[in-house]
Design a protein around this motif. Structure first.
Motif, PDB file in Angstrom:
ATOM      1  N   TYR A 171      57.875 -24.288  -7.362  1.00 37.73           N
ATOM      2  CA  TYR A 171      57.909 -22.866  -7.015  1.00 37.73           C
ATOM      3  C   TYR A 171      57.902 -22.709  -5.496  1.00 37.73           C
ATOM      4  O   TYR A 171      57.671 -23.663  -4.757  1.00 37.73           O
ATOM      5  N   ARG A 172      58.126 -21.465  -5.055  1.00 42.15           N
ATOM      6  CA  ARG A 172      58.078 -21.213  -3.616  1.00 42.15           C
ATOM      7  C   ARG A 172      56.684 -21.441  -3.062  1.00 42.15           C
ATOM      8  O   ARG A 172      56.513 -22.031  -1.994  1.00 42.15           O
ATOM      9  N   LEU A 173      55.666 -20.976  -3.769  1.00 40.82           N
ATOM     10  CA  LEU A 173      54.293 -21.057  -3.283  1.00 40.82           C
ATOM     11  C   LEU A 173      53.595 -22.297  -3.830  1.00 40.82           C
ATOM     12  O   LEU A 173      53.885 -22.745  -4.951  1.00 40.82           O
ATOM     13  N   PRO A 174      52.640 -22.854  -3.092  1.00 39.54           N
ATOM     14  CA  PRO A 174      51.825 -23.945  -3.640  1.00 39.54           C
ATOM     15  C   PRO A 174      51.019 -23.433  -4.825  1.00 39.54           C
ATOM     16  O   PRO A 174      50.654 -22.243  -4.896  1.00 39.54           O
ATOM     17  N   GLU A 175      50.744 -24.312  -5.768  1.00 43.02           N
ATOM     18  CA  GLU A 175      50.109 -23.892  -7.024  1.00 43.02           C
ATOM     19  C   GLU A 175      48.805 -23.109  -6.840  1.00 43.02           C
ATOM     20  O   GLU A 175      48.601 -22.102  -7.526  1.00 43.02           O
ATOM     21  N   PRO A 176      47.883 -23.506  -5.974  1.00 38.72           N
ATOM     22  CA  PRO A 176      46.637 -22.737  -5.887  1.00 38.72           C
ATOM     23  C   PRO A 176      46.853 -21.265  -5.547  1.00 38.72           C
ATOM     24  O   PRO A 176      46.243 -20.380  -6.173  1.00 38.72           O
ATOM     25  N   THR A 177      47.726 -20.963  -4.583  1.00 44.69           N
ATOM     26  CA  THR A 177      47.944 -19.555  -4.249  1.00 44.69           C
ATOM     27  C   THR A 177      48.832 -18.860  -5.272  1.00 44.69           C
ATOM     28  O   THR A 177      48.661 -17.669  -5.548  1.00 44.69           O
ATOM     29  N   ARG A 178      49.780 -19.579  -5.839  1.00 36.92           N
ATOM     30  CA  ARG A 178      50.611 -18.981  -6.891  1.00 36.92           C
ATOM     31  C   ARG A 178      49.755 -18.569  -8.086  1.00 36.92           C
ATOM     32  O   ARG A 178      49.897 -17.460  -8.629  1.00 36.92           O
ATOM     33  N   LEU A 179      48.854 -19.443  -8.475  1.00 38.40           N
ATOM     34  CA  LEU A 179      47.990 -19.147  -9.615  1.00 38.40           C
ATOM     35  C   LEU A 179      46.969 -18.068  -9.273  1.00 38.40           C
ATOM     36  O   LEU A 179      46.624 -17.241 -10.120  1.00 38.40           O
ATOM     37  N   ALA A 180      46.477 -18.059  -8.034  1.00 45.10           N
ATOM     38  CA  ALA A 180      45.546 -17.011  -7.629  1.00 45.10           C
ATOM     39  C   ALA A 180      46.226 -15.649  -7.631  1.00 45.10           C
ATOM     40  O   ALA A 180      45.621 -14.636  -8.003  1.00 45.10           O
ATOM     41  N   ASP A 181      47.489 -15.612  -7.209  1.00 39.83           N
ATOM     42  CA  ASP A 181      48.259 -14.367  -7.252  1.00 39.83           C
ATOM     43  C   ASP A 181      48.383 -13.858  -8.686  1.00 39.83           C
ATOM     44  O   ASP A 181      48.183 -12.668  -8.967  1.00 39.83           O
ATOM     45  N   LYS A 182      48.714 -14.752  -9.612  1.00 38.71           N
ATOM     46  CA  LYS A 182      48.821 -14.359 -11.014  1.00 38.71           C
ATOM     47  C   LYS A 182      47.481 -13.907 -11.569  1.00 38.71           C
ATOM     48  O   LYS A 182      47.403 -12.941 -12.334  1.00 38.71           O
ATOM     49  N   GLU A 183      46.412 -14.597 -11.180  1.00 35.90           N
ATOM     50  CA  GLU A 183      45.087 -14.242 -11.691  1.00 35.90           C
ATOM     51  C   GLU A 183      44.627 -12.901 -11.134  1.00 35.90           C
ATOM     52  O   GLU A 183      44.001 -12.105 -11.850  1.00 35.90           O
ATOM     53  N   ALA A 184      44.915 -12.631  -9.868  1.00 35.93           N
ATOM     54  CA  ALA A 184      44.559 -11.331  -9.294  1.00 35.93           C
ATOM     55  C   ALA A 184      45.306 -10.212 -10.014  1.00 35.93           C
ATOM     56  O   ALA A 184      44.742  -9.132 -10.270  1.00 35.93           O
ATOM     57  N   ALA A 185      46.571 -10.451 -10.367  1.00 34.98           N
ATOM     58  CA  ALA A 185      47.347  -9.451 -11.112  1.00 34.98           C
ATOM     59  C   ALA A 185      46.768  -9.240 -12.508  1.00 34.98           C
ATOM     60  O   ALA A 185      46.700  -8.104 -13.007  1.00 34.98           O
ATOM     61  N   ARG A 186      46.343 -10.330 -13.145  1.00 38.58           N
ATOM     62  CA  ARG A 186      45.727 -10.199 -14.471  1.00 38.58           C
ATOM     63  C   ARG A 186      44.400  -9.457 -14.388  1.00 38.58           C
ATOM     64  O   ARG A 186      44.089  -8.595 -15.220  1.00 38.58           O
ATOM     65  N   PHE A 187      43.609  -9.785 -13.387  1.00 42.99           N
ATOM     66  CA  PHE A 187      42.336  -9.109 -13.154  1.00 42.99           C
ATOM     67  C   PHE A 187      42.562  -7.601 -12.985  1.00 42.99           C
ATOM     68  O   PHE A 187      41.814  -6.774 -13.512  1.00 42.99           O
ATOM     69  N   LYS A 188      43.619  -7.246 -12.269  1.00 47.17           N
ATOM     70  CA  LYS A 188      43.951  -5.836 -12.056  1.00 47.17           C
ATOM     71  C   LYS A 188      44.264  -5.138 -13.382  1.00 47.17           C
ATOM     72  O   LYS A 188      43.824  -4.006 -13.619  1.00 47.17           O
ATOM     73  N   LEU A 189      45.034  -5.809 -14.243  1.00 51.33           N
ATOM     74  CA  LEU A 189      45.397  -5.213 -15.530  1.00 51.33           C
ATOM     75  C   LEU A 189      44.177  -4.970 -16.412  1.00 51.33           C
ATOM     76  O   LEU A 189      44.135  -4.002 -17.183  1.00 51.33           O
ATOM     77  N   GLU A 190      43.189  -5.839 -16.309  1.00 50.54           N
ATOM     78  CA  GLU A 190      42.007  -5.737 -17.166  1.00 50.54           C
ATOM     79  C   GLU A 190      40.854  -4.989 -16.510  1.00 50.54           C
ATOM     80  O   GLU A 190      39.792  -4.824 -17.106  1.00 50.54           O
ATOM     81  N   TRP A 191      41.064  -4.527 -15.287  1.00 52.20           N
ATOM     82  CA  TRP A 191      39.981  -3.938 -14.499  1.00 52.20           C
ATOM     83  C   TRP A 191      39.468  -2.632 -15.110  1.00 52.20           C
ATOM     84  O   TRP A 191      40.227  -1.757 -15.503  1.00 52.20           O
ATOM     85  N   LYS A 192      38.144  -2.536 -15.163  1.00 50.29           N
ATOM     86  CA  LYS A 192      37.469  -1.288 -15.522  1.00 50.29           C
ATOM     87  C   LYS A 192      36.420  -1.023 -14.461  1.00 50.29           C
ATOM     88  O   LYS A 192      35.556  -1.875 -14.205  1.00 50.29           O
ATOM     89  N   GLU A 193      36.508   0.132 -13.832  1.00 51.47           N
ATOM     90  CA  GLU A 193      35.581   0.445 -12.751  1.00 51.47           C
ATOM     91  C   GLU A 193      34.151   0.454 -13.276  1.00 51.47           C
ATOM     92  O   GLU A 193      33.870   1.056 -14.321  1.00 51.47           O
ATOM     93  N   PRO A 194      33.229  -0.220 -12.586  1.00 52.44           N
ATOM     94  CA  PRO A 194      31.842  -0.252 -13.061  1.00 52.44           C
ATOM     95  C   PRO A 194      31.210   1.127 -13.035  1.00 52.44           C
ATOM     96  O   PRO A 194      31.470   1.934 -12.137  1.00 52.44           O
ATOM     97  N   ALA A 195      30.416   1.389 -14.046  1.00 52.40           N
ATOM     98  CA  ALA A 195      29.712   2.670 -14.098  1.00 52.40           C
ATOM     99  C   ALA A 195      28.614   2.683 -13.040  1.00 52.40           C
ATOM    100  O   ALA A 195      27.892   1.698 -12.865  1.00 52.40           O
ATOM    101  N   ILE A 196      28.508   3.780 -12.334  1.00 49.12           N
ATOM    102  CA  ILE A 196      27.464   3.935 -11.320  1.00 49.12           C
ATOM    103  C   ILE A 196      26.349   4.788 -11.899  1.00 49.12           C
ATOM    104  O   ILE A 196      26.564   5.955 -12.248  1.00 49.12           O
ATOM    105  N   PRO A 197      25.147   4.212 -12.084  1.00 51.99           N
ATOM    106  CA  PRO A 197      24.059   4.977 -12.704  1.00 51.99           C
ATOM    107  C   PRO A 197      23.723   6.228 -11.878  1.00 51.99           C
ATOM    108  O   PRO A 197      23.658   6.189 -10.647  1.00 51.99           O
ATOM    109  N   ARG A 198      23.538   7.322 -12.573  1.00 51.05           N
ATOM    110  CA  ARG A 198      23.113   8.535 -11.892  1.00 51.05           C
ATOM    111  C   ARG A 198      21.611   8.520 -11.686  1.00 51.05           C
ATOM    112  O   ARG A 198      20.864   7.996 -12.505  1.00 51.05           O
ATOM    113  N   GLU A 199      21.187   9.131 -10.596  1.00 48.41           N
ATOM    114  CA  GLU A 199      19.747   9.155 -10.310  1.00 48.41           C
ATOM    115  C   GLU A 199      19.027  10.054 -11.296  1.00 48.41           C
ATOM    116  O   GLU A 199      19.537  11.087 -11.714  1.00 48.41           O
TER     117      GLU A 199
END
Length: 239
Positions: free
Chosen positions: A207-235
């Motif tokens: 690939y164009r990118l070395p595997e560690p950064t290529r895989l990190a890019d894919k993982e960051a994209a996957r993390f984004k797809l599954e992301w749910k903003e954490p609930a902030i407890p109300r006082e």
């Protein structure tokens, strides 16, 4: 072609002066020295912006280059407090990256960051910033030129040209695949440019990118797809 700075809200000017001073201080602490061989475990780090643009989501992937497999994945998230400003990316992404690195248990010997190391107007791109801050060996592998000048790179994989600024070598421009744009390799911390180049080339897998950064890019994209903003407890109400 010089370094482009887009128009920016004047309110950020004092903050950028503070950031600039911090980058210069970090750059003065970069340690360049050869690695003792290419580490077996090499991490890649990359970040993405959450769908609502309110969070930076970072991924660190530790790759075993001998067994050609991922041995660990870690995530980190932090509020996106600042807009993207060319040359100051690390101040936007560092909190999320630091959170991800705190979760890593595998003894990696080097990190390849999706961004610059010394190939930066103040010699302190994200790989240098994080490498010095965390005290880890780091290399920047950028997908486009941020700063400096170079001759046209040859067409074959392995062809390279130095990236320079007024005679100073900032990094190396490396062709990793035929008919594909080159990447920009530069020292982050605790390695030298020869070691950085050997590590990047040892991590190429077609690939164009070395595997560690290529895989990190894919993982960051996957993390984004599954992301749910954490609930902030109300006082709780007083009384």
């Amino acid at each position: 072609m010089g370094f482009y700075r887009p128009p920016l809200d004047p309110a950020f000017a004092p903050l950028m002066e503070e950031w600039r001073a911090h980058q210069l201080e970090l750059a003065s602490r970069i340690a360049e020295r050869p690695l003792t061989g290419v580490p077996r475990l090499i991490a890649g780090a990359d970040s993405a912006l959450s769908p609502d643009k309110g969070w930076i989501l970072s991924a660190v992937v530790v790759w075993d280059r001998e067994e050609k497999r991922v041995v660990e994945i870690a995530h980190g998230a932090a509020p996106a407090r600042y807009p993207y400003i060319p040359g100051y990316l690390s101040f936007r992404e560092a909190p999320a990256l630091e959170a991800a690195f705190k979760e890593v248990k595998s003894p990696f010997g080097l990190v390849l960051f999706d961004g610059m190391g010394k190939a930066h107007p103040r010699r302190c791109g994200i790989a240098a910033h994080m490498g010095v801050t965390l005290g880890i060996p780091a290399v920047g592998v950028g997908k486009s030129r941020l700063y400096g000048f170079h001759r046209e790179v040859g067409p074959d994989p392995g062809d390279r040209e130095p990236l320079k600024d007024k005679g100073e070598i900032l990094g190396m421009v490396l062709r990793t695949k035929v008919r594909v744009k080159p990447v920009y390799v530069s020292v982050g911390n605790l390695c030298d440019l020869d070691s950085a180049m050997r590590a990047v080339e040892a991590c190429l897998a077609g690939y164009r990118l070395p595997e560690p950064t290529r895989l990190a890019d894919k993982e960051a994209a996957r993390f984004k797809l599954e992301w749910k903003e954490p609930a902030i407890p109300r006082e709780m109400p007083a009384g």
